[in-house]
Design an enzyme around this catalytic site. Structure first.
Site, short mmCIF file in Angstrom:
data_model
loop_
_atom_site.label_atom_id
_atom_site.label_comp_id
_atom_site.label_asym_id
_atom_site.label_seq_id
_atom_site.Cartn_x
_atom_site.Cartn_y
_atom_site.Cartn_z
N GLU A 294 34.10 38.74 48.62
CA GLU A 294 34.65 39.69 47.65
C GLU A 294 33.46 40.27 46.92
OE1 GLU A 294 35.38 41.35 44.28
OE2 GLU A 294 35.81 39.29 43.70
N CYS A 328 34.60 42.60 38.48
CA CYS A 328 34.64 43.43 39.68
C CYS A 328 35.89 44.30 39.68
CB CYS A 328 34.56 42.59 40.95
SG CYS A 328 35.59 41.12 40.90
#
Length: 542
Positions: A294, A328
Site C-alpha cells: 500500500e 496516505c
C-alpha cells in the site's frame, strides 16, 4: 490432543474513548505522556530471536514537536544483523507453523486485550511523543485500529480455514492453508502505529515468520509493539525487529533463497524499486514471492452543485488536515463547483483559521508537527513554489517554522490550473489544493479528476443528487480503492471499510480484510479416495 473446531469470540470494533476534559482516560494518558517525556533516554535494541541486540552506532529518537528533546536512541544494524534475523525466523518456523491455529489465535486475542487494557496508555503516549499525534488521532490509530486488526484478523483466519471444497461420493476433498515456504519481510511507515504492527502480525497469524524493518521515525513506538507481542506470548524468532537502513536490509533479504513475501506500506517510488529488485532475483527463490503493498495517494474530494456547503467545508478541513495531512488517505485535492464555492470558502477558511497548533500534550491543539526535518523541508518547498506562481493563491496558512518543532500551518491553495503541480504530486503534508470548476460541467470534471493523478487510493463525492452520486461512483470506478459518499476520504475502520487502492497506490490487498490474510497462505488440495479402483478399464472400453 484436541479434536474440536473452536469458535473464536465475535469481533466487535473497539470503542473509541473520548478523552473529554475531566475524563479518567484523559488524565491517565497525559500522565503517561509526561512520564515517558521525563524519563531517562531509552536505548531501543533490535529484537532478533531471543536476543536484544545493540551496536556501537546509534541514532537519536526525538519528538517532532520538540526536536531538541531526545527521547532515546536506537541501534543501527549491519548486514550481519539482517542475516541473524532471517536465521532466527527460519529457526522458529517449524514449531510456529505446526502450532494449532487456535493457539496462534489465542496469542493475538490476548494482544488485543492487553492493548485495550494495560498497554493502551503506553502505546498511545509513545505514538503522541514520537509521531506527534493528538490524543484522538492516536486513540483511533495506536489503540482502536490495532485492537481491531488483531480481533478481526483472528475471525477472518477461521473463515479461511473453514472454506472447503465439495466432495462427491467415494472421496473426500480437503483444502489445507499452509504458511508460505520461507520468511516474510515487513517494511512499515511512521504514520500509523497500527499499520506497523499489523504488517507483522497478519502474516504471523497465518503461521509465517517475519523480519520487520520499521521506519526510523517510528522506532520509539515500535519498541512498545515488540513489548506487546512478547507479553501476548509471540514466541522468540516469530517476529524479529531490525533497525538498519533500507539498502542494507534489501541487499540481504532479496538475495535470500527463503524470501517468501514482502508486506509493505510506504512510498510508491520505494515500492516500485523493491518490486524491480525482487524480479531481478526470481531464479534465486524457492517460490515466487508474494508482494503486497500500500503506497501513495493523491486523494480527492469532489462536490456536486447540490452539495451542502458546510458538509463540504468540514470534509475538506478534517480530511486534509487531521494528523497534518500525513495519512496516505488524506484529501490533498478538491474540486468545488462555482455555485457553492463562496459559501464553502467562507466556512472552510473560518474552520481552518480556528485550528490551534502545538504539542499533542495540549489537547486543545488540532494540528501538531510533521514527522521530521526532511518532511518539513519538502513541504515547505511546495509552499514556496506556490507563492512563486501566478495561477495559484494561498487562502489559509502558508507559513512554517522549525525552530522548536517541525510546524507547518495548514495550507490551502486555490488554483485556476487543474493540472497545477500541487494538484498532481503527492505532498504528504498539510497542503490542500482546490480547483473551482464550472458548476454545469460536473461530468467533464469527473473525467479531469480521473486522469489527473497516477494514484487511486481514496476519494469522496459530496452531493444531494442521487443521479450525480451514481454518475461519480461509475465514472470514478478505478480512481479510488476506498470511495466515500458524503464524507471525508479518511477514517477507514477495520471490518467496515477494508483499506487499499490500486494504480500507483498499491496492490489493493485490503488491510483489515480476509483477502489480505489469504496472501500469506499457500493452499494445498488433498483428495482422498476411499475405495480405489483395481483395474484400469473404464466402462466405455466394453
Amino acid at each position: 490432543m484436541s479434536n474440536a473446531f473452536f469458535n473464536v469470540p465475535k469481533a466487535i470494533n473497539e470503542p473509541i474513548k473520548s478523552y473529554a476534559p475531566g475524563s479518567v482516560e484523559r488524565t491517565s494518558l497525559l500522565n503517561k505522556y509526561a512520564e515517558l517525556y521525563n524519563q531517562e533516554a531509552i536505548d531501543v535494541p533490535m529484537y532478533i530471536g531471543s536476543e536484544e541486540v545493540r551496536t556501537e552506532k546509534k541514532k537519536a529518537l526525538t519528538a517532532p514537536h520538540d526536536h531538541k528533546k531526545v527521547l532515546g536512541h536506537f541501534n543501527i544494524g549491519e548486514a550481519k544483523h539482517v542475516e541473524q534475523a532471517i536465521d532466527a525466523a527460519l529457526a522458529a518456523k517449524k514449531d510456529w507453523a505446526n502450532l494449532p491455529w487456535e493457539e496462534r489465535a489465542a496469542i493475538f486475542l490476548k494482544a488485543a486485550d492487553l492493548l485495550a487494557g494495560p498497554f493502551r496508555d503506553e502505546m498511545n503516549a509513545a505514538t503522541m511523543l514520537a509521531q506527534s499525534k493528538n490524543v484522538f488521532q492516536t486513540e483511533i490509530d495506536a489503540a482502536c485500529e490495532l485492537i481491531d486488526f488483531f480481533r478481526f484478523n483472528v475471525q477472518y483466519m477461521t473463515q479461511i480455514y473453514k472454506e472447503q471444497p465439495e466432495s462427491l461420493p467415494g472421496m473426500w476433498n480437503r483444502l489445507e492453508y499452509r504458511p508460505l515456504e520461507g520468511f516474510v519481510f515487513a517494511i512499515t511507515p511512521f504514520n500509523f502505529t497500527s499499520i506497523a504492527a499489523n504488517l507483522c502480525a497478519a502474516p504471523a497469524m497465518m503461521g509465517n515468520v517475519v523480519v520487520w524493518k520499521p521506519a526510523q521515525t517510528q522506532v520509539y513506538s515500535a519498541r512498545v509493539i515488540m513489548k506487546l507481542f512478547k507479553a501476548a506470548g509471540v514466541p522468540d524468532g516469530v517476529i524479529n525487529m531490525i533497525t538498519t537502513d533500507g539498502s542494507t536490509a534489501g541487499d540481504v533479504v532479496f538475495q535470500h533463497k527463503a524470501f517468501a513475501g514482502l508486506h509493505f506500506t510506504g512510498s510508491t517510488g520505494v515500492f516500485r524499486n523493491l518490486w524491480k529488485d525482487i524480479s531481478l532475483n526470481l531464479e534465486k527463490y524457492r517460490n515466487y514471492p508474494r508482494i503486497v503493498g500500500e503506497t501513495g495517494g493523491k486523494d480527492f474530494i469532489i462536490a456536486h452543485k447540490s452539495a451542502v456547503p458546510a458538509e463540504v467545508a468540514t470534509a475538506m478541513s478534517r480530511g486534509a488536515f487531521e494528523f497534518q495531512g500525513q495519512k496516505c488517505s488524506a484529501a490533498s485535492r478538491a474540486y468545488i463547483p462555482s455555485n457553492i464555492w463562496p459559501e464553502v470558502k467562507r466556512i472552510f477558511v473560518e474552520q481552518v483559521n480556528s485550528f490551534k497548533m502545538g504539542s499533542p500534550d495540549d489537547t486543545s491543539n488540532f494540528v501538531n508537527a510533521v514527522i521530521d526535518v526532511r518532511s518539513f523541508d519538502k513541504i515547505a518547498g511546495y509552499i514556496d513554489y506556490v507563492k512563486s506562481q501566478d495561477d495559484a493563491e494561498i487562502i489559509t496558512g502558508g507559513n512554517y517554522d522549525k525552530s522548536t518543532g517541525y510546524f507547518i500551518e495548514p495550507t490551502t491553495v486555490v488554483t485556476t490550473n487543474p493540472k497545477f503541480r500541487t494538484m498532481v504530486e503527492e505532498i504528504f503534508g498539510p497542503v490542500l489544493t482546490i480547483f473551482v470548476y464550472d458548476a454545469e460541467k460536473f461530468e467533464e470534471t469527473l473525467d479531469l479528476l480521473d486522469e489527473t493523478s497516477e494514484y487511486a487510493l481514496t476519494g469522496s463525492i459530496l452531493s444531494q443528487d442521487r443521479y450525480a452520486i451514481n454518475l461519480a461512483t461509475r465514472k470514478l470506478e478505478h480512481a479510488a480503492g476506498n470511495f466515500y459518499i458524503n464524507d471525508k476520504p479518511t477514517g477507514a475502520v477495520v471490518g467496515q471499510q477494508p483499506f487499499g487502492g490500486a494504480r500507483g497506490s498499491g496492490t489493493n490487498d485490503k488491510a483489515g480484510a480476509m483477502m489480505n490474510l489469504l496472501r500469506w497462505t499457500s493452499a494445498r488440495t488433498i483428495k482422498e479416495t476411499f475405495v480405489p479402483p483395481t483395474d484400469y478399464r473404464y466402462p466405455f472400453l466394453g
